[in-house]
Design a protein around this motif. Structure first.
Motif, PDB file in Angstrom:
ATOM      1  N   GLY A  38     111.863   2.014  34.369  1.00 39.51           N
ATOM      2  CA  GLY A  38     113.111   2.568  34.846  1.00 39.51           C
ATOM      3  C   GLY A  38     113.152   4.066  34.915  1.00 39.51           C
ATOM      4  N   GLY A  39     112.019   4.725  34.732  1.00 35.00           N
ATOM      5  CA  GLY A  39     111.989   6.176  34.827  1.00 35.00           C
ATOM      6  C   GLY A  39     111.859   6.632  36.259  1.00 35.00           C
ATOM      7  N   PRO A  40     111.535   7.901  36.458  1.00 35.59           N
ATOM      8  CA  PRO A  40     111.362   8.422  37.812  1.00 35.59           C
ATOM      9  C   PRO A  40     110.294   7.635  38.564  1.00 35.59           C
ATOM     10  N   GLU A  41     110.511   7.425  39.854  1.00 35.67           N
ATOM     11  CA  GLU A  41     109.547   6.707  40.672  1.00 35.67           C
ATOM     12  C   GLU A  41     108.337   7.606  40.945  1.00 35.67           C
ATOM     13  N   PRO A  42     107.132   7.060  40.818  1.00 33.04           N
ATOM     14  CA  PRO A  42     105.943   7.886  41.052  1.00 33.04           C
ATOM     15  C   PRO A  42     105.746   8.184  42.539  1.00 33.04           C
ATOM     16  N   VAL A  43     105.308   9.387  42.815  1.00 31.57           N
ATOM     17  CA  VAL A  43     104.934   9.820  44.161  1.00 31.57           C
ATOM     18  C   VAL A  43     103.501  10.324  44.078  1.00 31.57           C
ATOM     19  N   VAL A  44     102.580   9.614  44.717  1.00 32.59           N
ATOM     20  CA  VAL A  44     101.168   9.969  44.645  1.00 32.59           C
ATOM     21  C   VAL A  44     100.843  10.955  45.768  1.00 32.59           C
ATOM     22  N   PHE A  45     100.305  12.081  45.394  1.00 33.15           N
ATOM     23  CA  PHE A  45     100.088  13.230  46.277  1.00 33.15           C
ATOM     24  C   PHE A  45      98.593  13.491  46.365  1.00 33.15           C
ATOM     25  N   TRP A  46      98.031  13.322  47.561  1.00 36.14           N
ATOM     26  CA  TRP A  46      96.607  13.555  47.778  1.00 36.14           C
ATOM     27  C   TRP A  46      96.369  14.854  48.538  1.00 36.14           C
ATOM     28  N   GLY A  47      95.214  15.427  48.284  1.00 37.46           N
ATOM     29  CA  GLY A  47      94.751  16.585  49.038  1.00 37.46           C
ATOM     30  C   GLY A  47      93.307  16.865  48.690  1.00 37.46           C
ATOM     31  N   SER A  48      92.672  17.705  49.479  1.00 41.61           N
ATOM     32  CA  SER A  48      91.269  18.037  49.230  1.00 41.61           C
ATOM     33  C   SER A  48      91.107  19.246  48.328  1.00 41.61           C
ATOM     34  N   TRP A  49      92.207  19.897  47.964  1.00 38.60           N
ATOM     35  CA  TRP A  49      92.111  21.086  47.129  1.00 38.60           C
ATOM     36  C   TRP A  49      91.563  20.721  45.753  1.00 38.60           C
ATOM     37  N   SER A  50      90.653  21.552  45.261  1.00 37.13           N
ATOM     38  CA  SER A  50      89.994  21.272  43.988  1.00 37.13           C
ATOM     39  C   SER A  50      89.847  22.570  43.202  1.00 37.13           C
ATOM     40  N   GLY A  51      89.161  22.494  42.062  1.00 38.32           N
ATOM     41  CA  GLY A  51      88.937  23.688  41.256  1.00 38.32           C
ATOM     42  C   GLY A  51      90.232  24.324  40.789  1.00 38.32           C
ATOM     43  N   ASP A  52      90.298  25.655  40.924  1.00 39.75           N
ATOM     44  CA  ASP A  52      91.491  26.390  40.489  1.00 39.75           C
ATOM     45  C   ASP A  52      92.726  25.991  41.288  1.00 39.75           C
ATOM     46  N   GLN A  53      92.519  25.493  42.525  1.00 40.44           N
ATOM     47  CA  GLN A  53      93.659  25.138  43.357  1.00 40.44           C
ATOM     48  C   GLN A  53      94.403  23.917  42.829  1.00 40.44           C
ATOM     49  N   VAL A  54      93.737  23.086  42.044  1.00 39.46           N
ATOM     50  CA  VAL A  54      94.408  21.927  41.467  1.00 39.46           C
ATOM     51  C   VAL A  54      95.566  22.387  40.590  1.00 39.46           C
ATOM     52  N   ALA A  55      95.337  23.379  39.773  1.00 35.95           N
ATOM     53  CA  ALA A  55      96.389  23.885  38.888  1.00 35.95           C
ATOM     54  C   ALA A  55      97.562  24.442  39.694  1.00 35.95           C
ATOM     55  N   GLN A  56      97.269  25.048  40.849  1.00 35.33           N
ATOM     56  CA  GLN A  56      98.338  25.585  41.696  1.00 35.33           C
ATOM     57  C   GLN A  56      99.242  24.463  42.202  1.00 35.33           C
ATOM     58  N   LEU A  57      98.621  23.393  42.684  1.00 37.11           N
ATOM     59  CA  LEU A  57      99.406  22.273  43.201  1.00 37.11           C
ATOM     60  C   LEU A  57     100.129  21.541  42.082  1.00 37.11           C
ATOM     61  N   GLU A  58      99.486  21.432  40.937  1.00 39.52           N
ATOM     62  CA  GLU A  58     100.145  20.767  39.808  1.00 39.52           C
ATOM     63  C   GLU A  58     101.360  21.565  39.341  1.00 39.52           C
ATOM     64  N   GLU A  59     101.262  22.878  39.376  1.00 36.43           N
ATOM     65  CA  GLU A  59     102.404  23.701  38.971  1.00 36.43           C
ATOM     66  C   GLU A  59     103.570  23.526  39.945  1.00 36.43           C
ATOM     67  N   GLN A  60     103.253  23.451  41.242  1.00 32.89           N
ATOM     68  CA  GLN A  60     104.318  23.241  42.226  1.00 32.89           C
ATOM     69  C   GLN A  60     104.927  21.852  42.082  1.00 32.89           C
ATOM     70  N   ALA A  61     104.089  20.841  41.859  1.00 31.79           N
ATOM     71  CA  ALA A  61     104.607  19.492  41.654  1.00 31.79           C
ATOM     72  C   ALA A  61     105.487  19.426  40.413  1.00 31.79           C
ATOM     73  N   ALA A  62     105.085  20.130  39.362  1.00 34.10           N
ATOM     74  CA  ALA A  62     105.883  20.141  38.130  1.00 34.10           C
ATOM     75  C   ALA A  62     107.251  20.777  38.369  1.00 34.10           C
ATOM     76  N   ALA A  63     107.297  21.797  39.222  1.00 36.27           N
ATOM     77  CA  ALA A  63     108.577  22.438  39.529  1.00 36.27           C
ATOM     78  C   ALA A  63     109.497  21.462  40.264  1.00 36.27           C
ATOM     79  N   PHE A  64     108.920  20.693  41.205  1.00 35.84           N
ATOM     80  CA  PHE A  64     109.734  19.677  41.890  1.00 35.84           C
ATOM     81  C   PHE A  64     110.197  18.619  40.891  1.00 35.84           C
ATOM     82  N   ASN A  65     109.302  18.149  40.038  1.00 34.65           N
ATOM     83  CA  ASN A  65     109.667  17.112  39.066  1.00 34.65           C
ATOM     84  C   ASN A  65     110.809  17.574  38.165  1.00 34.65           C
ATOM     85  N   ALA A  66     110.806  18.857  37.811  1.00 34.57           N
ATOM     86  CA  ALA A  66     111.850  19.387  36.931  1.00 34.57           C
ATOM     87  C   ALA A  66     113.173  19.600  37.667  1.00 34.57           C
TER      88      ALA A  66
END
Length: 420
Positions: A38-66
């Motif tokens: 019953g928690g938030p519905e998962p949204v699976v987000f794909w992309g080819s970005w890797s390395g340091d860029q993963v942290a960038q996308l995760e930070e943006q996703a975390a901002a949306f989640n919050a």
């Protein structure tokens, strides 16, 4: 402009989709978790970005989640996102939203791989005029919209400011000035090139020079190539003049970043380069708009967009994430601060974060006239299999300008005909 078109993957799409049961809501999102609690519905987000860029996308996703309680976005990096999406489509386990090169949209939407978003746009009264029009156009196929543009880029001129100051020359604004500056900035020691005045290692920039000369890549009907023209020959004549002046040698700086090492004084590059260059001790550089050619200014725009695959388990959550990121300028600016990438939202791109930084400001100014490459099926092969190889042979002295463009025309027209 970074491109990742995978020709084999595009060709395989039709056969894979033949065994795919497409349809909104069918299938299970790969990498997501059950919402049984019953928690938030998962949204699976794909992309080819890797390395340091993963942290960038995760930070943006975390901002949306919050920012809300209904959905939780999780980024899953995929090395070859287009090929992985094909496999997911065949298996019925697609992600909910994909970050990819906008140029891919025209290749995959006609095959039924993507879900149109027109109804979502209408329901939420999204102002599509908020985006750079060429970028938005790359998300449209046959009158339907298949995603929203997220990030934009272009190639502007990076110059080693220290070298320019020492040579007593200004940053060039025209082809003539570019040639003069490149000659003045070139350094040799006993005939050995020590510093190239201008990087000419990327023949893929022909398209930008061609538009500066007033030429076109395709004819008005977009059924045949148009680069074998007086304007195309003018570009190659200019390149030959630069090579004859010795401002660059093929292979110079291979295996290194010669601009970062100050062994190349000028280079046409994109905004993605700035974060790395800013970490180089002692490098003083600036960015200016690409020099104008005989027909005036010209540039090409690339970048990324967000799409929802057909069969996504949570298209509603994917849409909310897309809309939050792309239509609210503050969120586009926030990601620019994280990553250095320029938003496709015009208001966000013109935020002081970008416009008050002279280096980013040059890229923003160039956006005002940048166009996008033709989106007709087969054109990516024209570039990759016909035009660029012929230009490489020209730069190596293996073909004349006339021979190179004629060869590319014949091969390119055949590729376009085969794709129709």
């Amino acid at each position: 402009m970074r491109r990742s078109t995978t020709t084999g993957a595009a060709l395989a799409l039709a056969s894979l989709l033949a065994v795919t049961a497409c349809g909104s809501g069918g299938g299970t999102s790969s990498g997501g978790s059950s919402d049984a609690g019953g928690g938030p519905e998962p949204v699976v987000f794909w992309g080819s970005w890797s390395g340091d860029q993963v942290a960038q996308l995760e930070e943006q996703a975390a901002a949306f989640n919050a920012s809300q309680d209904d959905y939780e976005v999780e980024y899953v990096s995929q090395g070859l996102v287009e090929e992985k999406l094909l496999t997911a489509l065949a298996g019925g386990a697609v992600p909910d939203v994909v970050l990819w090169d906008r140029y891919q949209t025209s290749l995959y939407a006609p095959k039924g791989a993507l879900a149109p978003i027109d109804d979502m746009v209408a329901a939420d009264d999204v102002d599509l005029d908020a985006f750079y029009a060429p970028a938005l156009g790359e998300m449209e196929v046959d009158g339907s919209l298949y995603g929203l543009p997220l990030l934009v880029d272009n190639r502007s001129l990076l110059v080693n400011q220290t070298a320019l100051d020492e040579a007593g020359v200004a940053a060039p604004t025209t082809w003539d000035e570019l040639k003069a500056a490149a000659v003045a900035l070139t350094e040799r020691d006993g005939g050995t090139l020590q510093r190239a005045g201008l990087d000419l290692s990327d023949p893929g920039l022909f398209n930008m020079f061609l538009t500066q000369a007033g030429g076109s890549l395709l004819d008005d009907d977009e059924t045949e190539t148009a680069f074998n023209s007086p304007e195309g020959l003018e570009v190659l004549a200019f390149w030959q003049e630069l090579m004859d002046e010795g401002v660059y040698e093929l292979g110079f700086g291979d295996g290194t970043d010669p601009f970062a090492e100050s062994t190349v004084a000028m280079k046409l590059d994109g905004p993605w380069a700035l974060a790395t260059l800013d970490q180089v001790d002692g490098l003083e550089y600036s960015v200016v708009q690409p020099p104008s050619g005989p027909a005036g200014p010209g540039a090409y725009m690339g970048g990324f967009g967000l799409v929802i695959p057909e069969g996504a388990k949570n298209p509603e959550g994917a849409w909310e994430f897309m809309r939050w990121w792309t239509t609210q300028p503050e969120n586009g600016v926030a990601f620019g601060e994280i990553s250095g990438w320029i938003p496709a939202n015009v208001e966000a791109a013109n935020d002081p974060f970008f416009t008050e930084d002279p280096r980013y400001a040059a890229f923003i100014e160039t956006m005002d006239y940048a166009q996008v490459r033709p989106s007709v099926e087969g054109f990516s092969d024209v570039e990759g299999k016909a035009l660029v190889p012929a230009l490489e042979q020209f730069m190596a002295g293996e073909l004349s300008a006339e021979q190179a463009l004629q060869q590319a025309q014949e091969q390119g027209d055949a590729l376009l005909a085969a794709a129709r």
